[in-house]
Design a protein around this motif. Sequence first.
Motif, mmCIF file in Angstrom:
data_model
loop_
_atom_site.group_PDB
_atom_site.id
_atom_site.type_symbol
_atom_site.label_atom_id
_atom_site.label_comp_id
_atom_site.label_asym_id
_atom_site.label_seq_id
_atom_site.Cartn_x
_atom_site.Cartn_y
_atom_site.Cartn_z
ATOM 1 N N ALA A 1 14.969 -7.436 35.444
ATOM 2 C CA ALA A 1 16.114 -6.924 34.685
ATOM 3 C C ALA A 1 17.358 -7.014 35.537
ATOM 4 N N LEU A 2 18.499 -6.820 34.895
ATOM 5 C CA LEU A 2 19.756 -6.731 35.634
ATOM 6 C C LEU A 2 19.757 -5.484 36.518
ATOM 7 N N GLY A 3 20.482 -5.555 37.613
ATOM 8 C CA GLY A 3 20.569 -4.410 38.511
ATOM 9 C C GLY A 3 21.621 -4.627 39.568
ATOM 10 N N ALA A 4 21.672 -3.712 40.512
ATOM 11 C CA ALA A 4 22.677 -3.781 41.561
ATOM 12 C C ALA A 4 22.540 -5.032 42.414
ATOM 13 N N SER A 5 21.322 -5.557 42.519
ATOM 14 C CA SER A 5 21.091 -6.766 43.299
ATOM 15 C C SER A 5 20.651 -7.940 42.424
ATOM 16 N N THR A 6 20.847 -7.807 41.106
ATOM 17 C CA THR A 6 20.574 -8.897 40.169
ATOM 18 C C THR A 6 21.706 -8.922 39.159
ATOM 19 N N TRP A 7 22.714 -9.741 39.395
ATOM 20 C CA TRP A 7 23.890 -9.768 38.521
ATOM 21 C C TRP A 7 23.720 -10.762 37.381
ATOM 22 N N ASN B 1 32.692 5.619 45.448
ATOM 23 C CA ASN B 1 32.147 6.720 46.260
ATOM 24 C C ASN B 1 30.691 7.018 45.925
ATOM 25 N N GLY B 2 30.103 6.207 45.049
ATOM 26 C CA GLY B 2 28.686 6.368 44.744
ATOM 27 C C GLY B 2 28.362 7.536 43.838
ATOM 28 N N CYS B 3 29.343 8.043 43.078
ATOM 29 C CA CYS B 3 29.081 9.193 42.206
ATOM 30 C C CYS B 3 28.086 8.843 41.104
ATOM 31 N N GLY B 4 28.097 7.598 40.657
ATOM 32 C CA GLY B 4 27.131 7.146 39.661
ATOM 33 C C GLY B 4 27.459 7.513 38.230
ATOM 34 N N TYR B 5 28.656 8.031 37.958
ATOM 35 C CA TYR B 5 29.007 8.398 36.583
ATOM 36 C C TYR B 5 28.970 7.186 35.645
ATOM 37 N N GLY C 1 23.223 -0.587 29.933
ATOM 38 C CA GLY C 1 22.372 -0.323 31.085
ATOM 39 C C GLY C 1 22.513 -1.346 32.190
ATOM 40 N N VAL C 2 23.713 -1.888 32.364
ATOM 41 C CA VAL C 2 23.936 -2.970 33.329
ATOM 42 C C VAL C 2 24.174 -2.438 34.740
ATOM 43 N N ILE C 3 25.015 -1.419 34.862
ATOM 44 C CA ILE C 3 25.430 -0.955 36.195
ATOM 45 C C ILE C 3 24.309 -0.155 36.842
ATOM 46 N N GLU C 4 24.129 -0.392 38.122
ATOM 47 C CA GLU C 4 23.077 0.300 38.867
ATOM 48 C C GLU C 4 23.558 0.584 40.277
ATOM 49 N N LYS C 5 23.049 1.677 40.831
ATOM 50 C CA LYS C 5 23.374 2.038 42.214
ATOM 51 C C LYS C 5 22.382 1.368 43.163
ATOM 52 N N ARG C 6 22.889 0.763 44.205
ATOM 53 C CA ARG C 6 22.035 0.164 45.220
ATOM 54 C C ARG C 6 21.620 1.266 46.183
ATOM 55 N N GLU C 7 20.362 1.640 46.133
ATOM 56 C CA GLU C 7 19.896 2.812 46.877
ATOM 57 C C GLU C 7 20.102 2.672 48.382
ATOM 58 N N ASP D 1 22.508 1.376 49.790
ATOM 59 C CA ASP D 1 23.941 1.395 50.078
ATOM 60 C C ASP D 1 24.615 2.648 49.547
ATOM 61 N N GLY D 2 24.175 3.107 48.376
ATOM 62 C CA GLY D 2 24.747 4.300 47.768
ATOM 63 C C GLY D 2 25.843 4.019 46.762
ATOM 64 N N ARG D 3 26.330 2.782 46.701
ATOM 65 C CA ARG D 3 27.391 2.431 45.760
ATOM 66 C C ARG D 3 26.821 1.612 44.599
ATOM 67 N N VAL D 4 27.650 1.441 43.550
ATOM 68 C CA VAL D 4 27.214 0.665 42.392
ATOM 69 C C VAL D 4 27.745 -0.761 42.500
ATOM 70 N N PHE D 5 26.993 -1.682 41.899
ATOM 71 C CA PHE D 5 27.357 -3.103 41.926
ATOM 72 C C PHE D 5 27.013 -3.720 40.579
ATOM 73 N N LYS D 6 27.763 -4.759 40.207
ATOM 74 C CA LYS D 6 27.487 -5.526 39.002
ATOM 75 C C LYS D 6 28.271 -6.832 39.062
ATOM 76 N N CYS D 7 28.087 -7.656 38.023
ATOM 77 C CA CYS D 7 28.793 -8.928 37.928
ATOM 78 C C CYS D 7 30.305 -8.724 37.951
ATOM 79 N N THR D 8 30.991 -9.555 38.719
ATOM 80 C CA THR D 8 32.455 -9.544 38.763
ATOM 81 C C THR D 8 33.054 -10.704 37.978
ATOM 82 N N LEU D 9 32.211 -11.495 37.334
ATOM 83 C CA LEU D 9 32.592 -12.752 36.701
ATOM 84 C C LEU D 9 33.317 -13.636 37.724
ATOM 85 N N CYS D 10 32.807 -13.551 38.966
ATOM 86 C CA CYS D 10 33.352 -14.336 40.089
ATOM 87 C C CYS D 10 34.881 -14.246 40.129
#
Length: 280
Positions: free
Chosen positions: A43-49, A129-133, A141-147, A149-158
């Motif tokens: 699935a998509l996740g913080a390390s799978t954009w 800041n990793g609040c995760g809101y 359900g795209v955005i996920e926190k990278r455990e 690292d503590g922050r969230v990551f997702k596609c930036t459309l480069c």
Amino acid sequence: MGFFTDTSVCIGCKACEVACKEWNAVPEDGQALTGMSYDNTGALGASTWRHVAFIEQSAPRPVPHPQGEAPTAEGGSPPAPDGRTELRWLMSSDVCEHCTHAACLDVCPTGSLFRTEFGTVVVQEDICNGCGYCVPACPYGVIEKRESDGRVFKCTLCYDRLGAGQEPACAKACPTDSIQFGPLDELRERAALRVDQLHEAGVADARLYGHDPEDGVGGDGAFFLLLDEPEVYGLPPDPVVTTRDLPAMWKHAGGAALSLLGGFALAFAACAGPWRKAGR
């Protein structure tokens, strides 16, 4: 700017996943086999954009059709008279939808998430800041926190490539042009023509998803041509921006607070009357 993903020509090569990881330096997301499918990304996740889904279905087993007979909705021959079925694969490269009305932007307290000049939604890693809101706010359900690292990551459309006049890495690497990049208005026109072509060819289940600017998220910056119901691909059938009711909620909360203060004032006035009389 945005993506149009035509799943009818996706071959599941996962070149988009690899290109995304290489260009954006996205860390590996685990090498374990799921044992459930050829799709081991999951699935998509913080390390799978970018995530190429492999969806296995049973479909009527085709038989050779007479010369000139139209194909069936599966794109093959009419079903066999014995009723037996064969498997078919539905493959789709999923990505952050870059919603027009993005709930993640509404709830971010630091301004880490912002709307770019291209209309896309990007996370600024140095401000998060990793609040995760934003995680539960996303209707997809795209955005996920990278455990780690503590922050969230997702596609930036480069975003960095767009600024340099280049197309996103995943679209550049796609060998079948399943992933197409460009101005959304042009992509929507192209997608509508493609659906018409598939319908004429007998693929009656072909449909667009996320293309309508009047839908619950104002249209997606990344939309899809699907060959089955959205739920089959793990997509919500009718996504709605999760913060749409916030103004009404604040209004009701404000009204309740004013009523409560009014009640306190009346109670205080009622109690203060006897005290003043007693003081006299």
